[in-house]
Design an enzyme around this catalytic site. Structure first.
Site, mmCIF file in Angstrom:
data_model
loop_
_atom_site.group_PDB
_atom_site.id
_atom_site.type_symbol
_atom_site.label_atom_id
_atom_site.label_comp_id
_atom_site.label_asym_id
_atom_site.label_seq_id
_atom_site.Cartn_x
_atom_site.Cartn_y
_atom_site.Cartn_z
ATOM 1 N N HIS A 32 -91.572 -33.415 -6.868
ATOM 2 C CA HIS A 32 -90.509 -33.998 -6.049
ATOM 3 C C HIS A 32 -89.850 -35.185 -6.757
ATOM 4 O O HIS A 32 -90.506 -35.956 -7.467
ATOM 5 C CB HIS A 32 -91.053 -34.430 -4.690
ATOM 6 C CG HIS A 32 -91.302 -33.284 -3.766
ATOM 7 N ND1 HIS A 32 -92.114 -33.371 -2.653
ATOM 8 C CD2 HIS A 32 -90.844 -31.994 -3.793
ATOM 9 C CE1 HIS A 32 -92.144 -32.196 -2.031
ATOM 10 N NE2 HIS A 32 -91.382 -31.348 -2.703
ATOM 11 N N HIS A 92 -96.829 -34.206 -8.493
ATOM 12 C CA HIS A 92 -96.028 -33.042 -8.115
ATOM 13 C C HIS A 92 -94.575 -33.282 -8.503
ATOM 14 O O HIS A 92 -94.227 -34.352 -9.008
ATOM 15 C CB HIS A 92 -96.191 -32.701 -6.637
ATOM 16 C CG HIS A 92 -95.727 -33.745 -5.674
ATOM 17 N ND1 HIS A 92 -96.334 -34.978 -5.543
ATOM 18 C CD2 HIS A 92 -94.716 -33.744 -4.757
ATOM 19 C CE1 HIS A 92 -95.729 -35.682 -4.601
ATOM 20 N NE2 HIS A 92 -94.741 -34.966 -4.124
ATOM 21 N N ASP A 112 -88.791 -38.040 -5.838
ATOM 22 C CA ASP A 112 -89.262 -39.400 -5.595
ATOM 23 C C ASP A 112 -90.618 -39.654 -6.252
ATOM 24 O O ASP A 112 -91.248 -40.690 -6.013
ATOM 25 C CB ASP A 112 -89.298 -39.723 -4.101
ATOM 26 C CG ASP A 112 -90.254 -38.858 -3.309
ATOM 27 O OD1 ASP A 112 -90.531 -37.718 -3.738
ATOM 28 O OD2 ASP A 112 -90.736 -39.310 -2.249
ATOM 29 N N HIS A 113 -91.058 -38.711 -7.093
ATOM 30 C CA HIS A 113 -92.278 -38.872 -7.890
ATOM 31 C C HIS A 113 -92.016 -38.665 -9.382
ATOM 32 O O HIS A 113 -92.836 -39.071 -10.202
ATOM 33 C CB HIS A 113 -93.357 -37.894 -7.420
ATOM 34 C CG HIS A 113 -93.804 -38.157 -6.017
ATOM 35 N ND1 HIS A 113 -95.024 -38.718 -5.716
ATOM 36 C CD2 HIS A 113 -93.186 -37.976 -4.830
ATOM 37 C CE1 HIS A 113 -95.139 -38.862 -4.405
ATOM 38 N NE2 HIS A 113 -94.023 -38.413 -3.850
ATOM 39 N N HIS A 144 -98.911 -29.601 0.115
ATOM 40 C CA HIS A 144 -97.612 -30.284 0.184
ATOM 41 C C HIS A 144 -96.609 -29.543 -0.693
ATOM 42 O O HIS A 144 -95.488 -29.234 -0.274
ATOM 43 C CB HIS A 144 -97.787 -31.724 -0.262
ATOM 44 C CG HIS A 144 -96.532 -32.535 -0.279
ATOM 45 N ND1 HIS A 144 -95.843 -32.861 0.861
ATOM 46 C CD2 HIS A 144 -95.846 -33.089 -1.314
ATOM 47 C CE1 HIS A 144 -94.780 -33.587 0.548
ATOM 48 N NE2 HIS A 144 -94.759 -33.737 -0.769
ATOM 49 N N ASP A 179 -98.944 -36.978 -2.544
ATOM 50 C CA ASP A 179 -98.600 -36.759 -1.136
ATOM 51 C C ASP A 179 -99.544 -35.775 -0.448
ATOM 52 O O ASP A 179 -99.180 -35.187 0.575
ATOM 53 C CB ASP A 179 -97.161 -36.236 -1.035
ATOM 54 C CG ASP A 179 -96.121 -37.313 -1.299
ATOM 55 O OD1 ASP A 179 -96.513 -38.464 -1.579
ATOM 56 O OD2 ASP A 179 -94.923 -37.000 -1.247
ATOM 57 N N HIS A 183 -97.187 -43.220 -0.595
ATOM 58 C CA HIS A 183 -96.236 -43.714 0.413
ATOM 59 C C HIS A 183 -96.925 -44.670 1.373
ATOM 60 O O HIS A 183 -98.121 -44.540 1.649
ATOM 61 C CB HIS A 183 -95.636 -42.552 1.220
ATOM 62 C CG HIS A 183 -94.700 -41.689 0.452
ATOM 63 N ND1 HIS A 183 -93.369 -42.008 0.264
ATOM 64 C CD2 HIS A 183 -94.895 -40.516 -0.196
ATOM 65 C CE1 HIS A 183 -92.786 -41.057 -0.453
ATOM 66 N NE2 HIS A 183 -93.693 -40.141 -0.746
#
Length: 255
Positions: A59, A57, A61-62, A115, A134, A172
Site C-alpha cells: 500500500h 506490504h 502509505d507504506h 489485510h 497493518d 497506525h
C-alpha cells in the site's frame, strides 16, 4: 545478537514509520516509509545512514517513500517475494521462515496474509520487536482488503503466539477508536478497560508500541476463541473462532 534502537516517526494523519538502528554495525532500516522527507530529516538528526527499506506490504502509505529514499541513500528495498511486483524498487525478496540480517540483528520473516495477500511481518526476537504493518494494531487489526477471515485469523494467531514481551510496532495510531469498539465487545474485561483508560490519559501522545501480553489480554481480535467474545457477537461458546473473528471484523467495518 545485537539489539536495535527504534525511533518512531509520525506522518500523514495517523501513520507510523520506524527507523531500526543496529549500533554495532551502523546498519539502519526504515520500516514502511509513507514519505521520504521525514525519514531523511530523522536520519540527519540521528546521524544514521540508511541501509535498508523494509516493506510489510504494497500500500502507498507504506511504500510511498521507497524510490526517493533509495535514490538518496542507496538503501536496498526488502519486501515479500509473493508481492514483488507491487513493491516499488524491491531488491531483496523474502518469504515465510527466512531470516533477514540488519547488521548483526536477525529478523524472522512471517507471512501474515489477510489485510493484503502478500503481507509480511518482521520479528526481531533479540530486540523483542515486531514490525507488523497493518495486520495487528493495538486493540484491533487491519481490514481485509485482499484476504479472507481464515487467513487473517491464522495470521493473528501466529503473531499472538510470539513471546509476551514482544513490542508491537504497528503502522497506525488507531488505538483510541479500536478501544471504543472493544468496549462494546467485552464490556467487563478489566485488561481492555485498563488499556482504554491508559490511552485516554496519553491525551494524543503515541499509544504504540504495546506488548503482546497487553494485546492478548485486551484485543478482541486476538480473543475470537474466548467464549465471552463469541457470546458478545451472538454465537455459542464453542463456535469456530474463524466465524467469530469474521463477525467481529464485519461489525468493526461498519462501526
Amino acid at each position: 545478537m545485537a539489539r536495535l534502537v527504534v525511533h518512531q516517526i509520525a506522518v500523514l494523519s495517523d501513520n507510523y514509520i520506524y527507523l531500526a538502528h543496529e549500533p554495532e554495525s551502523g546498519a539502519t532500516a526504515v520500516i514502511d516509509p509513507a514519505a521520504a522527507g521525514p525519514v531523511l530529516a530523522a536520519l540527519a538528526a540521528k546521524g544514521w545512514r540508511l541501509t535498508h527499506i523494509l516493506n510489510t506490504h504494497h500500500h502507498g502509505d507504506h511504500t510511498g517513500g521507497n524510490l526517493e529514499l533509495k535514490a538518496a541513500t542507496g538503501a536496498q528495498v526488502v519486501g515479500a517475494r509473493k508481492d514483488a511486483l507491487r513493491i516499488p524498487g524491491i531488491d531483496i525478496e523474502v518469504g515465510e521462515g527466512e531470516s533477514f540480517l540488519l547488521g548483526h540483528a536477525a529478523a524472522m520473516v512471517m507471512e501474515t496474509p489477510g489485510h493484503t495477500s502478500g503481507h509480511i511481518a518482521f520479528w526481531f526476537p533479540d530486540s523483542h520487536a515486531l514490525f507488523c504493518g497493518d495486520t495487528l494494531f493495538s486493540l484491533g487489526c487491519g481490514r481485509m482488503f485482499e484476504g479472507t477471515p481464515t487467513e487473517m485469523w491464522h495470521s493473528l494467531a501466529r503473531l499472538r503466539d510470539l513471546p509476551g514481551d514482544t513490542l508491537v510496532y504497528c503502522a497506525h495510531e488507531y488505538t483510541a477508536g479500536n478501544g471504543r469498539f472493544a468496549r462494546l465487545v467485552e464490556r467487563d474485561n478489566p485488561a481492555m478497560l485498563a488499556r482504554v483508560d491508559e490511552v485516554a490519559r496519553l491525551a494524543g501522545r503515541p499509544s504504540v508500541p504495546s506488548t503482546l501480553t497487553q494485546e492478548r489480554a485486551a484485543n478482541p481480535f486476538l480473543r475470537a476463541d474466548v467464549p465471552a467474545v463469541a457470546r458478545a457477537v451472538g454465537m455459542d461458546a464453542g463456535t469456530d473462532p474463524i466465524l467469530v473473528f469474521a463477525e467481529l471484523r464485519r461489525r468493526k467495518d461498519v462501526f
